[in-house]
Design a protein around this motif. Sequence first.
Motif, PDB file in Angstrom:
ATOM      1  N   GLU A 107       0.661  -0.963  -0.427  1.00 14.30           N
ATOM      2  CA  GLU A 107       0.025  -0.163   0.195  1.00 14.30           C
ATOM      3  C   GLU A 107       0.769   1.402   0.081  1.00 14.30           C
ATOM      4  OE1 GLU A 107      -3.518   0.066   3.411  1.00 14.30           O
ATOM      5  OE2 GLU A 107      -2.810  -2.218   2.769  1.00 14.30           O
ATOM      6  N   LEU A 108       2.166   1.198   1.176  1.00 17.54           N
ATOM      7  CA  LEU A 108       2.596   2.567   0.582  1.00 17.54           C
ATOM      8  C   LEU A 108       3.364   2.419  -0.327  1.00 17.54           C
ATOM      9  CD1 LEU A 108       4.306   4.692   2.268  1.00 17.54           C
ATOM     10  CD2 LEU A 108       6.180   3.020   3.417  1.00 17.54           C
ATOM     11  N   CYS A 109       3.869   1.870  -1.663  1.00 16.83           N
ATOM     12  CA  CYS A 109       5.056   1.468  -2.481  1.00 16.83           C
ATOM     13  C   CYS A 109       3.545   1.919  -3.197  1.00 16.83           C
ATOM     14  CB  CYS A 109       4.645   0.125  -2.982  1.00 16.83           C
ATOM     15  SG  CYS A 109       6.498   0.137  -2.518  1.00 16.83           S
ATOM     16  N   VAL A 110       2.640   1.940  -3.320  1.00 16.96           N
ATOM     17  CA  VAL A 110       1.382   2.437  -4.425  1.00 16.96           C
ATOM     18  C   VAL A 110       1.420   4.543  -4.822  1.00 16.96           C
ATOM     19  CG1 VAL A 110      -1.212   2.799  -4.908  1.00 16.96           C
ATOM     20  CG2 VAL A 110      -0.190   0.678  -4.724  1.00 16.96           C
ATOM     21  N   LEU A 111       0.819   4.542  -2.882  1.00 18.52           N
ATOM     22  CA  LEU A 111       1.610   6.334  -2.963  1.00 18.52           C
ATOM     23  C   LEU A 111       2.880   6.572  -3.355  1.00 18.52           C
ATOM     24  CD1 LEU A 111      -0.316   8.277  -1.719  1.00 18.52           C
ATOM     25  CD2 LEU A 111       0.520   8.204   0.638  1.00 18.52           C
ATOM     26  N   GLY A 112       3.822   5.614  -2.503  1.00 22.23           N
ATOM     27  CA  GLY A 112       5.334   6.236  -3.778  1.00 22.23           C
ATOM     28  C   GLY A 112       4.986   6.491  -4.767  1.00 22.23           C
ATOM     29  N   TRP A 113       4.976   5.812  -5.868  1.00 16.72           N
ATOM     30  CA  TRP A 113       4.833   5.581  -7.170  1.00 16.72           C
ATOM     31  C   TRP A 113       4.220   7.024  -7.275  1.00 16.72           C
ATOM     32  CZ3 TRP A 113       3.461  -0.498  -7.070  1.00 16.72           C
ATOM     33  CH2 TRP A 113       5.073  -0.829  -6.858  1.00 16.72           C
ATOM     34  N   ALA A 114       2.636   6.854  -6.227  1.00 14.34           N
ATOM     35  CA  ALA A 114       2.140   8.109  -6.996  1.00 14.34           C
ATOM     36  C   ALA A 114       2.491   9.739  -7.572  1.00 14.34           C
ATOM     37  CB  ALA A 114       0.867   8.302  -6.518  1.00 14.34           C
ATOM     38  N   ILE A 115       3.621   9.377  -5.955  1.00 15.40           N
ATOM     39  CA  ILE A 115       4.157  11.102  -5.742  1.00 15.40           C
ATOM     40  C   ILE A 115       5.373  10.973  -5.725  1.00 15.40           C
ATOM     41  CG2 ILE A 115       2.825  11.597  -3.124  1.00 15.40           C
ATOM     42  CD1 ILE A 115       4.421  10.493  -0.976  1.00 15.40           C
ATOM     43  N   GLU A 116       6.061  10.314  -6.880  1.00 17.49           N
ATOM     44  CA  GLU A 116       7.449  10.308  -6.377  1.00 17.49           C
ATOM     45  C   GLU A 116       7.911  11.386  -7.194  1.00 17.49           C
ATOM     46  OE1 GLU A 116       8.736   6.785  -8.733  1.00 17.49           O
ATOM     47  OE2 GLU A 116       7.953   6.565 -10.061  1.00 17.49           O
ATOM     48  N   ASP A 117       7.113  11.616  -8.199  1.00 20.37           N
ATOM     49  CA  ASP A 117       7.777  12.734  -8.773  1.00 20.37           C
ATOM     50  C   ASP A 117       6.672  14.273  -9.287  1.00 20.37           C
ATOM     51  OD1 ASP A 117       9.667  11.895 -10.276  1.00 20.37           O
ATOM     52  OD2 ASP A 117       8.673  10.809 -11.729  1.00 20.37           O
ATOM     53  N   MET A 118       6.056  14.130  -7.559  1.00 18.75           N
ATOM     54  CA  MET A 118       5.347  15.265  -7.166  1.00 18.75           C
ATOM     55  C   MET A 118       6.165  16.069  -6.810  1.00 18.75           C
ATOM     56  SD  MET A 118       1.309  13.823  -6.324  1.00 18.75           S
ATOM     57  CE  MET A 118       0.083  12.291  -7.507  1.00 18.75           C
ATOM     58  N   ARG A 119       5.169  17.657  -6.787  1.00 28.85           N
ATOM     59  CA  ARG A 119       5.374  18.848  -6.214  1.00 28.85           C
ATOM     60  C   ARG A 119       4.675  17.932  -4.567  1.00 28.85           C
ATOM     61  NH1 ARG A 119       3.494  21.078 -10.614  1.00 28.85           N
ATOM     62  NH2 ARG A 119       1.365  22.009  -9.128  1.00 28.85           N
ATOM     63  N   PRO A 120       5.241  18.725  -3.289  1.00 26.84           N
ATOM     64  CA  PRO A 120       4.652  18.723  -2.172  1.00 26.84           C
ATOM     65  C   PRO A 120       3.126  18.971  -1.921  1.00 26.84           C
ATOM     66  CG  PRO A 120       6.924  19.823  -2.162  1.00 26.84           C
ATOM     67  CD  PRO A 120       6.470  19.873  -3.545  1.00 26.84           C
ATOM     68  N   GLU A 121       2.736  20.362  -2.756  1.00 30.13           N
ATOM     69  CA  GLU A 121       1.159  20.221  -1.991  1.00 30.13           C
ATOM     70  C   GLU A 121       0.098  19.133  -3.511  1.00 30.13           C
ATOM     71  OE1 GLU A 121       3.584  23.571  -5.862  1.00 30.13           O
ATOM     72  OE2 GLU A 121       4.044  22.403  -3.770  1.00 30.13           O
ATOM     73  N   GLU A 122       0.737  18.679  -4.366  1.00 34.27           N
ATOM     74  CA  GLU A 122       0.247  17.840  -5.559  1.00 34.27           C
ATOM     75  C   GLU A 122      -0.305  16.362  -4.322  1.00 34.27           C
ATOM     76  OE1 GLU A 122       0.737  18.893 -10.126  1.00 34.27           O
ATOM     77  OE2 GLU A 122       2.591  18.103  -8.812  1.00 34.27           O
TER      78      GLU A 122
END
Length: 205
Positions: A107-122
């Motif tokens: 479950e943590l990987c799913v979130l990690g993959w989603a945010i790996e290239d995001m800005r913090p606000e995203e």
Amino acid sequence: MPRTKNTKQYAQETAGFGVPKTTAPHHFIVEVPRGNNQPVNITEDLGVAVEDRRHEVLDRVVIPRRNWTEIQAAVKRAFNERLKAHNLATGQWKVGTVPVDRMLGKELCVLGWAIEDMRPEEARYALRNWLALRPEERWWLFDMVAATVGGPEGKGRGWRMALRYALGDTPEATVRNARFGDDIQTNKKKPDSEPNLGLFTDEKE
């Protein structure tokens, strides 16, 4: 007579976030470096293979430190609530390596993959949408990504890219108003009750 300290009895002895203290279990490892600007690395340890007694470790995702700061408290709270529900000891993020149960790690990987290239606000939006998913949905998403683009070379591709848009590109929930059809345009009055096939009622003919 000296007082004896009451110690809570857990269903199983664990380390980190729910990893059983058995011989080389399948689990995930979150590596939190000491430096405040260094990224957090998540790997999957498949445990010791019976044939050759060697660990097989898969690199899963590297999360920028600013994004990790945005999600760590909420993720810890969500995971610990689940652990408490199963009468297991809670965990803490700390500098160094933190073992994570294999299902929670997915479950943590799913979130990690989603945010790996995001800005913090995203990343905040992605966290909110991730929290709204059921564990089973997160597991399914992990399996879809891991089967195709779950390694370092898969960054920005396929299901992994889809996660970024699915979780991070929805800043606010949208409620759409229904469009009225011909009943309003022709001033027809709708009946007080709709006929049904009796599939969702206990009434007998």
